[in-house]
Write a protein that holds these residues in place. Sequence first.
Motif, mmCIF file in Angstrom:
data_model
loop_
_atom_site.group_PDB
_atom_site.id
_atom_site.type_symbol
_atom_site.label_atom_id
_atom_site.label_comp_id
_atom_site.label_asym_id
_atom_site.label_seq_id
_atom_site.Cartn_x
_atom_site.Cartn_y
_atom_site.Cartn_z
ATOM 1 N N MET A 1 -3.003 89.213 36.126
ATOM 2 C CA MET A 1 -3.110 87.766 36.017
ATOM 3 C C MET A 1 -2.946 87.370 34.559
ATOM 4 O O MET A 1 -3.594 87.931 33.687
ATOM 5 N N ARG A 2 -2.123 86.393 34.320
ATOM 6 C CA ARG A 2 -1.943 85.863 32.982
ATOM 7 C C ARG A 2 -2.400 84.415 32.983
ATOM 8 O O ARG A 2 -2.241 83.702 33.973
ATOM 9 N N THR A 3 -2.929 83.990 31.876
ATOM 10 C CA THR A 3 -3.380 82.610 31.750
ATOM 11 C C THR A 3 -2.174 81.692 31.631
ATOM 12 O O THR A 3 -1.260 81.949 30.851
ATOM 13 N N GLN A 4 -2.170 80.621 32.410
ATOM 14 C CA GLN A 4 -1.090 79.646 32.366
ATOM 15 C C GLN A 4 -1.443 78.547 31.369
ATOM 16 O O GLN A 4 -2.508 77.950 31.466
ATOM 17 N N PHE A 5 -0.561 78.290 30.431
ATOM 18 C CA PHE A 5 -0.751 77.215 29.476
ATOM 19 C C PHE A 5 0.211 76.088 29.808
ATOM 20 O O PHE A 5 1.388 76.337 30.074
ATOM 21 N N ALA A 6 -0.296 74.876 29.781
ATOM 22 C CA ALA A 6 0.547 73.720 30.068
ATOM 23 C C ALA A 6 1.488 73.463 28.907
ATOM 24 O O ALA A 6 1.147 73.689 27.753
ATOM 25 N N LYS A 7 2.681 72.986 29.233
ATOM 26 C CA LYS A 7 3.650 72.597 28.215
ATOM 27 C C LYS A 7 3.884 71.094 28.343
ATOM 28 O O LYS A 7 3.825 70.544 29.432
ATOM 29 N N LYS A 8 4.141 70.456 27.215
ATOM 30 C CA LYS A 8 4.245 69.006 27.188
ATOM 31 C C LYS A 8 5.317 68.480 28.138
ATOM 32 O O LYS A 8 5.101 67.512 28.857
ATOM 33 N N ASN A 9 6.470 69.121 28.189
ATOM 34 C CA ASN A 9 7.560 68.619 29.022
ATOM 35 C C ASN A 9 7.436 69.020 30.490
ATOM 36 O O ASN A 9 8.192 68.529 31.315
ATOM 37 N N LEU A 36 -6.848 59.941 30.173
ATOM 38 C CA LEU A 36 -5.873 60.010 29.081
ATOM 39 C C LEU A 36 -5.736 61.425 28.537
ATOM 40 O O LEU A 36 -4.652 61.862 28.162
ATOM 41 N N ARG A 37 -6.832 62.135 28.498
ATOM 42 C CA ARG A 37 -6.831 63.481 27.939
ATOM 43 C C ARG A 37 -6.321 64.523 28.933
ATOM 44 O O ARG A 37 -5.828 65.572 28.542
ATOM 45 N N GLY A 38 -6.458 64.222 30.248
ATOM 46 C CA GLY A 38 -5.993 65.154 31.270
ATOM 47 C C GLY A 38 -7.049 66.143 31.701
ATOM 48 O O GLY A 38 -6.736 67.156 32.323
ATOM 49 N N LYS A 39 -8.326 65.867 31.397
ATOM 50 C CA LYS A 39 -9.384 66.812 31.735
ATOM 51 C C LYS A 39 -9.663 66.861 33.235
ATOM 52 O O LYS A 39 -10.340 67.769 33.696
ATOM 53 N N ASP A 40 -9.131 65.927 33.992
ATOM 54 C CA ASP A 40 -9.330 65.920 35.439
ATOM 55 C C ASP A 40 -8.266 66.753 36.161
ATOM 56 O O ASP A 40 -8.289 66.860 37.376
ATOM 57 N N LYS A 41 -7.355 67.370 35.415
ATOM 58 C CA LYS A 41 -6.282 68.167 36.013
ATOM 59 C C LYS A 41 -6.575 69.659 35.863
ATOM 60 O O LYS A 41 -7.184 70.082 34.884
ATOM 61 N N VAL A 43 -4.481 71.892 35.075
ATOM 62 C CA VAL A 43 -3.638 72.466 34.017
ATOM 63 C C VAL A 43 -4.075 72.009 32.631
ATOM 64 O O VAL A 43 -3.321 72.149 31.670
ATOM 65 N N PHE A 44 -5.295 71.483 32.489
ATOM 66 C CA PHE A 44 -5.765 70.972 31.191
ATOM 67 C C PHE A 44 -5.709 72.055 30.130
ATOM 68 O O PHE A 44 -6.161 73.180 30.325
ATOM 69 N N ASP A 49 -1.030 67.480 25.266
ATOM 70 C CA ASP A 49 -1.295 66.192 25.909
ATOM 71 C C ASP A 49 -0.865 66.273 27.371
ATOM 72 O O ASP A 49 0.306 66.124 27.694
ATOM 73 N N THR A 50 -1.824 66.525 28.260
ATOM 74 C CA THR A 50 -1.535 66.640 29.689
ATOM 75 C C THR A 50 -2.017 65.427 30.473
ATOM 76 O O THR A 50 -2.006 65.438 31.691
ATOM 77 N N GLY A 51 -2.427 64.385 29.784
ATOM 78 C CA GLY A 51 -3.032 63.229 30.424
ATOM 79 C C GLY A 51 -2.045 62.269 31.050
ATOM 80 O O GLY A 51 -0.830 62.387 30.899
ATOM 81 N N ASP A 52 -2.593 61.287 31.755
ATOM 82 C CA ASP A 52 -1.828 60.275 32.453
ATOM 83 C C ASP A 52 -1.885 58.948 31.705
ATOM 84 O O ASP A 52 -2.668 58.768 30.779
ATOM 85 N N PHE A 53 -1.076 58.003 32.150
ATOM 86 C CA PHE A 53 -1.099 56.649 31.621
ATOM 87 C C PHE A 53 -2.193 55.857 32.336
ATOM 88 O O PHE A 53 -2.407 56.037 33.534
ATOM 89 N N VAL A 54 -2.874 54.980 31.610
ATOM 90 C CA VAL A 54 -3.948 54.169 32.186
ATOM 91 C C VAL A 54 -3.703 52.700 31.834
ATOM 92 O O VAL A 54 -3.487 52.367 30.671
#
Length: 141
Positions: A1-9, A36-41, A43-44, A49-54
């Motif tokens: 298992m490898r840790t998945q890191f989110a990418k901006k795009n 905004l921060r994306g802590k509810d996802k 893939v945080f 910046d993995t957040g959504d628009f509000v």
Amino acid sequence: MRTQFAKKNETERKWHLIDAKDAVLGRLATRIATRLRGKDKPVFTPNVDTGDFVIVVNAEKIRLTGNKLEDKIYYHHSGYPGGIKAETAKERLNKKPEEIIRAAVWGMLPKSRLGRAMLKKLKVYRGTEHPHSAQKPGIIQ
């Protein structure tokens, strides 16, 4: 298992609509900052910046608890000697209620280039009308 890191795009950004009518300022700001921060996802990633628009509507109908309407003071400085200006929450709510919400959310975001990018995804409006209906925002209670 490898840790998945989110990418901006690779992150999917959604649009959320929040009605601030009769909402307590601090509790509303934490919900907004989390989105905004994306802590509810799942893939945080703290450094991406993995957040959504509000979108926040009815900013003038926000509620402050206790005596904060009269006691809370917002300061800003012009940069010149003696250039400090003070404004109570009541005065700011009458003049520009959008800035009260924006300041509360900014206090909960990182103070860096990443935090400034997150704050740009926050859209606050005084009334119920907003120009983002084409994005089909999901309504959050």
